[in-house]
Design a protein around this motif. Structure first.
Motif, short mmCIF file in Angstrom:
data_model
loop_
_atom_site.label_atom_id
_atom_site.label_comp_id
_atom_site.label_asym_id
_atom_site.label_seq_id
_atom_site.Cartn_x
_atom_site.Cartn_y
_atom_site.Cartn_z
N GLY A 171 -32.60 -50.56 5.34
CA GLY A 171 -33.01 -48.90 4.85
C GLY A 171 -32.64 -48.84 3.55
O GLY A 171 -31.58 -49.84 2.97
N VAL A 172 -33.53 -48.18 2.54
CA VAL A 172 -33.03 -47.78 1.00
C VAL A 172 -32.22 -46.31 0.92
O VAL A 172 -33.70 -45.60 1.47
CB VAL A 172 -33.60 -48.50 0.15
CG1 VAL A 172 -32.74 -48.15 -1.46
CG2 VAL A 172 -33.34 -49.90 0.28
N ALA A 173 -31.76 -45.61 0.75
CA ALA A 173 -31.68 -44.34 1.08
C ALA A 173 -32.07 -43.81 -0.65
O ALA A 173 -31.25 -44.54 -1.63
CB ALA A 173 -30.63 -43.39 1.19
N VAL A 174 -32.71 -43.47 -1.31
CA VAL A 174 -33.01 -42.68 -2.96
C VAL A 174 -32.75 -41.04 -3.13
O VAL A 174 -33.56 -40.61 -2.08
CB VAL A 174 -34.63 -43.07 -3.28
CG1 VAL A 174 -34.07 -42.38 -4.49
CG2 VAL A 174 -34.56 -44.54 -2.94
N ALA A 175 -31.57 -41.19 -3.30
CA ALA A 175 -31.04 -39.31 -3.25
C ALA A 175 -29.55 -39.37 -4.39
O ALA A 175 -29.24 -40.22 -4.26
CB ALA A 175 -30.68 -39.17 -2.01
N GLY A 176 -29.85 -39.02 -5.46
CA GLY A 176 -28.36 -38.49 -6.76
C GLY A 176 -27.07 -37.68 -5.90
O GLY A 176 -26.69 -37.01 -5.49
N LEU A 177 -27.50 -36.07 -6.75
CA LEU A 177 -27.01 -35.16 -6.31
C LEU A 177 -26.95 -34.94 -5.07
O LEU A 177 -27.21 -34.64 -4.02
CB LEU A 177 -28.02 -33.65 -6.93
CG LEU A 177 -26.76 -32.55 -7.28
CD1 LEU A 177 -25.40 -32.96 -8.76
CD2 LEU A 177 -27.57 -31.66 -7.69
N SER A 178 -25.31 -34.96 -4.89
CA SER A 178 -24.39 -34.82 -3.50
C SER A 178 -25.91 -35.35 -2.44
O SER A 178 -26.17 -35.27 -1.72
CB SER A 178 -24.81 -33.22 -3.78
OG SER A 178 -24.67 -32.71 -1.93
N ASN A 179 -25.54 -36.84 -2.60
CA ASN A 179 -26.48 -37.60 -1.20
C ASN A 179 -25.56 -37.42 -0.16
O ASN A 179 -24.78 -38.48 0.07
CB ASN A 179 -26.12 -38.95 -2.22
CG ASN A 179 -26.71 -39.71 -1.07
OD1 ASN A 179 -28.00 -39.84 -0.48
ND2 ASN A 179 -26.23 -41.27 -1.43
N GLY A 180 -26.25 -37.05 0.82
CA GLY A 180 -25.68 -36.96 2.37
C GLY A 180 -27.00 -37.83 3.40
O GLY A 180 -26.83 -38.41 4.20
N LEU A 181 -28.20 -38.36 1.93
CA LEU A 181 -28.88 -39.43 2.40
C LEU A 181 -28.53 -40.47 3.38
O LEU A 181 -29.12 -40.66 4.90
CB LEU A 181 -30.42 -39.30 1.57
CG LEU A 181 -31.82 -40.38 2.63
CD1 LEU A 181 -31.76 -39.33 3.53
CD2 LEU A 181 -32.76 -40.20 1.22
N GLY A 182 -28.30 -41.42 2.16
CA GLY A 182 -27.13 -43.09 2.73
C GLY A 182 -26.22 -42.14 3.79
O GLY A 182 -26.47 -42.97 5.10
N GLY A 183 -25.81 -41.37 4.31
CA GLY A 183 -24.64 -41.22 5.39
C GLY A 183 -25.54 -41.08 6.18
O GLY A 183 -25.20 -41.57 7.32
N ALA A 184 -26.44 -40.39 6.00
CA ALA A 184 -27.51 -39.73 7.36
C ALA A 184 -28.11 -41.05 7.96
O ALA A 184 -28.06 -41.67 9.00
CB ALA A 184 -28.29 -38.36 6.81
N LEU A 185 -28.76 -41.94 6.89
CA LEU A 185 -29.42 -42.98 7.60
C LEU A 185 -28.54 -44.35 8.28
O LEU A 185 -28.97 -44.70 9.07
CB LEU A 185 -30.02 -43.62 6.85
CG LEU A 185 -31.59 -42.80 6.07
CD1 LEU A 185 -32.21 -44.11 4.74
CD2 LEU A 185 -32.15 -42.71 7.24
N ALA A 186 -27.28 -44.05 7.73
CA ALA A 186 -26.26 -45.39 8.29
C ALA A 186 -25.92 -44.78 9.66
O ALA A 186 -25.19 -45.77 9.96
CB ALA A 186 -25.43 -45.41 6.64
N ALA A 187 -25.53 -43.32 9.88
CA ALA A 187 -24.67 -43.33 11.28
C ALA A 187 -25.89 -43.27 11.59
O ALA A 187 -25.69 -42.68 12.81
CB ALA A 187 -24.61 -41.35 10.86
N ASN A 188 -27.36 -42.97 11.51
CA ASN A 188 -28.24 -43.19 12.51
C ASN A 188 -28.52 -44.25 12.71
O ASN A 188 -29.77 -44.42 13.45
CB ASN A 188 -29.45 -42.02 12.36
CG ASN A 188 -28.40 -40.54 12.80
OD1 ASN A 188 -28.87 -40.38 13.60
ND2 ASN A 188 -28.66 -40.08 11.62
#
Length: 461
Positions: free
Chosen positions: A364-381
């Protein structure tokens, strides 16, 4: 024997997950239909899979599609695995055409209580349990969560089919039943009852789903039925139904089966395959999931891996397109999705639950910049490797917001790479596919040799 474990195919869109079959879209005209080892009874899927069951169902259907193709066209294209086939996309007709040759099962239970009309058709008095009908009876039902009997007149009046189309389905179902009965009689078997499903392909009636399998049909040994019609043993999943009924508690049937019943059911399914086709059912192998993956790749139904690119907002799609293009240049599937860790976190979890069961290697690749919570959410699930690739506008944006991608909560492992091409490369390397590793090694060797060449040229100056 090991059963086929629950799975998904990360790079194909799943159109339907039924009681037994999984259906994926390969292209607009072609579907991948996979018969799993799940078994259902009394309108529920049991927790105990039956090893080899999917192999038997798909193999028997392929056999019968070939044997009946002169009667009616069917959706079958070819098998790509012992439990999976490519089929044509057909518009289904929401009716199951049940054909009965004997007064058995639910029909006998109703007949013994005095009913003499089935789907609007009369049945004579004086028939015993498992007795043959004067002629095969078409007893259609709706195709719903719980199928219900319906008359031909109701099918027409409800708009499920025109009178002309219903008449064609009825005649075709009887012709298929006759062909099946004749072939099985030569094997010493009786086709007691079965069901057929049809659809329309370019306006032409087309046979779909399955045909003459232990899931869709009831079989008897002819000699056993002749000796004692009421006690003729069934060569289908009746063993499972009988055990469930015998072991009900407070009117509720069990959700799982004992190992002895599982083994015997596997044996019966494989036996009916050999009886009908004359050959042994394929060995599912030590790891049916790995076998299915390898076969789908070798038949070019899927690629050998995928990268899931999730962006927090559609405004980041240019950044994602660069990652996607680089991934696809290596022959790996890439899919772009949109989800927000803050605004629809439940969709992130649902997305992860699908990809976590993927047959094929993925990242998976998470593409989010400002206040990136997407990467953590993907990695957690997600149980796949995750790479953060924040799409910063400039160096100031990077300096201010990089920490939201670098400093993730505990137990949410995700790497962070800013350049889209480098993020793609890290995702590709994390797949650990031998084909890619050989290519990476060649690229590393070429890079080193290029530097040495430049060094030699520099020294020559």
């Amino acid at each position: 024997m090991q059963p086929l474990r629950p799975f998904t195919i990360g790079q194909l869109s799943r159109l339907h997950s039924g009681k037994v079959r999984e259906i994926y879209e390969v292209d607009p005209d072609t579907l991948l239909m996979i018969a799993t080892d799940r078994i259902s009874a009394f309108d529920q899927v049991l927790e105990s899979p039956i090893p080899s069951k999917g192999v038997v169902l798909d193999g028997l259907s392929a056999f019968w599609f070939h044997e009946t193709s002169d009667i009616v066209p069917n959706h079958f294209i070819r098998q790509v695995d012992p439990c999976a086939s490519l089929v044509r996309r057909v518009e289904p007709i929401r009716v199951e055409m049940v054909v009965r040759g004997h007064v058995s099962g639910s029909m006998w239970r109703r007949y013994s209580k005095g009913e003499r009309t089935f789907s609007g058709q009369p049945v004579p008095d004086g028939l015993g349990c498992n007795a043959p009908l004067p002629s095969p009876l078409v007893n259609p039902t709706t195709k719903e969560a719980s199928d219900r009997e319906i008359t031909p007149a109701q099918i027409v009046s409800s708009g499920l089919a025109s009178q002309e189309l219903y008449d064609q389905m009825e005649a075709t179902a009887l012709a298929l039943f006759k062909r099946g009965s004749q072939l099985l009689a030569s094997r010493g078997l009786i086709l007691v009852d079965t069901k057929y499903e049809f659809g329309l392909l370019d306006g032409q009636l087309t046979l779909i789903d399955e045909i003459h399998t232990p899931d869709s049909s009831r079989f008897w040994w002819a000699q056993a039925w002749e000796r004692d019609p009421e006690k003729a043993p069934q060569l289908d999943k009746e063993l499972v139904r009988a055990w469930l009924l015998k072991n009900r508690q407070d009117g509720n049937i069990p959700r799982s089966l004992p190992e002895a019943v599982v083994r015997e059911t596997t044996r019966r399914y494989r036996e009916i395959f050999q009886l009908i086709t004359g050959g042994a059912a394929p060995d599912p192998g030590p790891d049916p999931n790995e076998r299915l993956y390898r076969n789908l790749v070798s038949h070019e139904v899927i690629r050998d891996g995928f990268v899931l690119i999730v962006m927090g907002s559609p405004i980041d799609q240019d950044h994602c397109k660069k990652i996607k293009a680089h991934v696809e240049s290596y022959g790996i599937a890439a899919h772009m999705r949109v989800a927000s860790a803050h605004k629809n976190a439940e969709d992130v979890a649902a997305m992860a639950s699908f990809y976590n069961l993927s047959l094929e290697p993925g990242a998976g690749v998470a593409v989010a910049g400002l206040s990136n919570g997407l990467g953590g959410a993907l990695a957690a699930n997600l149980n796949l490797p995750v790479v953060n690739s924040p799409p910063f506008k400039d160096r100031l944006d990077l300096l201010i917001n990089i920490n939201s991608s670098l400093m993730l909560p505990s137990k949410t492992p995700a790497g962070t790479v800013v350049r889209p091409e480098s993020a793609a490369m890290l995702a590709l390397r994390s797949l650990n596919i031998h084909r890619l590793r050989r290519r990476f090694q060649a690229e590393i060797t070429s890079m080193k040799e290029d530097l040495r060449t430049r060094d030699r040229e520099m020294r020559a100056l």
